[in-house]
Write a protein that holds these residues in place. Structure first.
Motif, mmCIF file in Angstrom:
data_model
loop_
_atom_site.group_PDB
_atom_site.id
_atom_site.type_symbol
_atom_site.label_atom_id
_atom_site.label_comp_id
_atom_site.label_asym_id
_atom_site.label_seq_id
_atom_site.Cartn_x
_atom_site.Cartn_y
_atom_site.Cartn_z
ATOM 1 N N SER A 132 48.283 51.689 77.119
ATOM 2 C CA SER A 132 47.672 50.446 77.558
ATOM 3 C C SER A 132 46.260 50.667 78.085
ATOM 4 O O SER A 132 45.440 49.768 78.046
ATOM 5 C CB SER A 132 48.547 49.790 78.622
ATOM 6 N N ASN A 133 45.937 51.867 78.561
ATOM 7 C CA ASN A 133 44.607 52.126 79.092
ATOM 8 C C ASN A 133 43.674 52.741 78.046
ATOM 9 O O ASN A 133 42.554 53.094 78.362
ATOM 10 C CB ASN A 133 44.691 53.027 80.315
ATOM 11 N N CYS A 134 44.122 52.873 76.817
ATOM 12 C CA CYS A 134 43.301 53.432 75.746
ATOM 13 C C CYS A 134 42.687 52.302 74.925
ATOM 14 O O CYS A 134 43.390 51.403 74.487
ATOM 15 C CB CYS A 134 44.136 54.296 74.810
ATOM 16 N N PRO A 135 41.359 52.366 74.683
ATOM 17 C CA PRO A 135 40.762 51.357 73.802
ATOM 18 C C PRO A 135 41.190 51.605 72.361
ATOM 19 O O PRO A 135 41.419 52.734 71.959
ATOM 20 C CB PRO A 135 39.261 51.573 73.978
ATOM 21 N N THR A 136 41.329 50.548 71.607
ATOM 22 C CA THR A 136 41.734 50.665 70.215
ATOM 23 C C THR A 136 40.508 50.937 69.356
ATOM 24 O O THR A 136 39.597 50.110 69.280
ATOM 25 C CB THR A 136 42.415 49.372 69.744
#
Length: 110
Positions: free
Chosen positions: A66-70
């Motif tokens: 959830s804290n990783c940018p796509t």
């Protein structure tokens, strides 16, 4: 516990076979070791089965953190830019390395 065969006493009288309950009414200690191992296995296996398992298979894509940018390879203009982003956090940007060889976005120009 079980059926007890008939036998002769020392005085020569015969005692007929009968069902003998040799256990007390409390819980038997005979197989507690197996029960403890079974419970320990269940307790250790439960967190593993309930944890969020990520899959690297193509038919079942893994969920991004959830804290990783796509990011995808289309977001980068060169392979070196994608590689530096991939090297900054390999677990977060693992989708940039499709074949798992450590080289991100191999189809882009250097």
């Amino acid at each position: 516990m079980g059926y007890r065969n008939g036998y002769y006493r020392k005085d020569g009288t015969y005692v007929q076979g009968h069902y003998a309950n040799n256990r007390s009414k409390s819980f038997s200690n005979k197989n507690n070791g197996c029960l403890v191992l079974l419970l320990a296995g269940l307790l250790l296996g439960l967190p593993m089965s309930c944890s969020d398992s990520s899959s690297d298979s193509p038919d079942k894509p893994s969920k991004p953190n959830s804290n990783c940018p796509t990011k995808t390879c289309g977001d980068f203009s060169s392979q070196s830019a994608a590689q530096s982003t991939y090297n900054s956090n390999k677990s977060c940007y693992k989708n940039l390395d499709a074949d798992g060889d450590g080289i991100a976005c191999e189809n882009l120009s250097k």
